[in-house]
Design a protein around this motif. Structure first.
Motif, mmCIF file in Angstrom:
data_model
loop_
_atom_site.group_PDB
_atom_site.id
_atom_site.type_symbol
_atom_site.label_atom_id
_atom_site.label_comp_id
_atom_site.label_asym_id
_atom_site.label_seq_id
_atom_site.Cartn_x
_atom_site.Cartn_y
_atom_site.Cartn_z
ATOM 1 N N TYR A 123 -11.413 3.724 -5.478
ATOM 2 C CA TYR A 123 -10.801 2.400 -5.437
ATOM 3 C C TYR A 123 -11.179 1.565 -4.215
ATOM 4 C CZ TYR A 123 -7.746 4.097 -9.138
ATOM 5 O OH TYR A 123 -7.268 4.602 -10.313
ATOM 6 N N SER A 124 -11.682 2.166 -3.157
ATOM 7 C CA SER A 124 -11.879 1.385 -1.936
ATOM 8 C C SER A 124 -13.112 1.815 -1.159
ATOM 9 C CB SER A 124 -10.639 1.487 -1.045
ATOM 10 O OG SER A 124 -10.311 2.833 -0.796
ATOM 11 N N PHE A 125 -13.773 0.821 -0.569
ATOM 12 C CA PHE A 125 -14.940 1.027 0.283
ATOM 13 C C PHE A 125 -14.713 0.271 1.588
ATOM 14 C CE2 PHE A 125 -17.045 2.005 -3.664
ATOM 15 C CZ PHE A 125 -18.102 2.829 -3.316
ATOM 16 N N LEU A 126 -15.249 0.806 2.651
ATOM 17 C CA LEU A 126 -15.223 0.119 3.949
ATOM 18 C C LEU A 126 -16.492 0.489 4.692
ATOM 19 C CD1 LEU A 126 -13.566 -1.392 6.293
ATOM 20 C CD2 LEU A 126 -13.040 0.923 7.044
ATOM 21 N N ILE A 153 -14.995 5.850 1.904
ATOM 22 C CA ILE A 153 -14.707 5.657 0.493
ATOM 23 C C ILE A 153 -13.422 6.391 0.153
ATOM 24 C CG2 ILE A 153 -15.568 6.003 -1.853
ATOM 25 C CD1 ILE A 153 -18.409 5.990 -0.489
ATOM 26 N N GLY A 154 -12.510 5.680 -0.514
ATOM 27 C CA GLY A 154 -11.228 6.263 -0.864
ATOM 28 C C GLY A 154 -10.940 6.151 -2.347
ATOM 29 N N GLY A 155 -10.115 7.068 -2.813
ATOM 30 C CA GLY A 155 -9.722 7.063 -4.212
ATOM 31 C C GLY A 155 -8.615 8.065 -4.442
ATOM 32 N N THR A 215 -3.463 8.571 -3.597
ATOM 33 C CA THR A 215 -4.623 7.729 -3.856
ATOM 34 C C THR A 215 -4.781 6.687 -2.757
ATOM 35 O OG1 THR A 215 -4.344 8.028 -6.225
ATOM 36 C CG2 THR A 215 -5.650 6.140 -5.527
ATOM 37 N N ALA A 216 -5.997 6.572 -2.206
ATOM 38 C CA ALA A 216 -6.310 5.531 -1.216
ATOM 39 C C ALA A 216 -6.748 4.276 -1.961
ATOM 40 C CB ALA A 216 -7.408 6.014 -0.279
ATOM 41 N N THR A 221 -1.854 3.409 0.344
ATOM 42 C CA THR A 221 -1.864 4.418 -0.724
ATOM 43 C C THR A 221 -1.044 3.975 -1.925
ATOM 44 O OG1 THR A 221 0.071 5.599 0.116
ATOM 45 C CG2 THR A 221 -2.078 6.223 1.031
ATOM 46 N N TRP A 222 -1.163 4.759 -2.975
ATOM 47 C CA TRP A 222 -0.466 4.472 -4.228
ATOM 48 C C TRP A 222 1.054 4.594 -4.073
ATOM 49 C CZ3 TRP A 222 -2.357 2.524 -8.632
ATOM 50 C CH2 TRP A 222 -1.550 2.576 -9.772
#
Length: 195
Positions: A135-138, A147-149, A173-174, A189-190
């Motif tokens: 879900y996420s990039f930085l 990278i997060g998910g 979840t990130a 987070t979720w």
């Protein structure tokens, strides 16, 4: 800039709305498919860079020209073509400083489109495809990628070496990542709030 003073919102089924911030009226609606409820109009994430809009949709990845209103590129999964994305459900898109598009997908892991070739190389044995529900990039200040998910938090350095820090998330979840300083990152987070 054409989009100065406007707010763009991706909708889950109705494309992208361009809204005037002054009165919150919808000025325009961008649809990638004429059928409003088509998966191509389910916008999961998008980035605007110059006159191009890069969209992660529920049916692939779209590059759209904001000046002429036309799709430049529409990538979706083609099992027989190793230079296409390997999953149609794209959750997030990130453009690095070289113009390469990094896509986080539901089941296909990370797909990278190199700006010079406009191709997604076949990373069949690549470790980037093992991660799912991203879900996420930085891009950090030092040029590394975070990278997060879902149960995923990884760092990738410039040599493509991966360090896994998923234990920080636990069973969570990130959704978004922010870098406050060189060693401090905030993760939305979720259901666990900010960590």
């Amino acid at each position: 800039q054409e989009y100065a003073g406007t707010l763009c919102i991706g909708h889950h089924g109705l494309g992208i709305f361009k809204i005037f911030v002054s009165d919150f009226n919808i000025e325009d609606k961008i649809l990638f498919s004429k059928v409003e409820s088509a998966n191509l109009n389910f916008i999961n994430h998008f980035v605007i860079n110059g006159n191009r809009l890069y969209a992660a949709t529920s049916y692939g990845f779209v590059v759209y020209n904001l000046l002429n209103g036309k799709i430049i590129n529409n990538e979706n999964k083609e099992s027989s073509n190793p230079f296409r994305i390997n999953d149609n459900l794209i959750k997030t898109v990130f453009l690095d400083d070289q113009g390469n598009a990094w896509l986080g997908s539901q089941l296909g892991g990370i797909n990278v489109c190199f700006s010079r070739s406009i191709k997604f190389p076949d990373f069949e044995d690549d470790k980037l495809h093992q991660y799912q529900n991203l879900y996420s990039f930085l891009e950090t200040r030092t040029g590394d990628r975070v990278i997060g998910g879902e149960n995923v938090l990884i760092f990738i350095n410039k040599n493509k070496e991966i360090s896994d820090h998923s234990e920080i998330l636990g069973d969570n979840t990130a959704l978004c990542i922010y870098q406050e300083s060189d060693n401090i990152f905030w993760i939305g987070t979720w259901g666990k709030g900010l960590i």
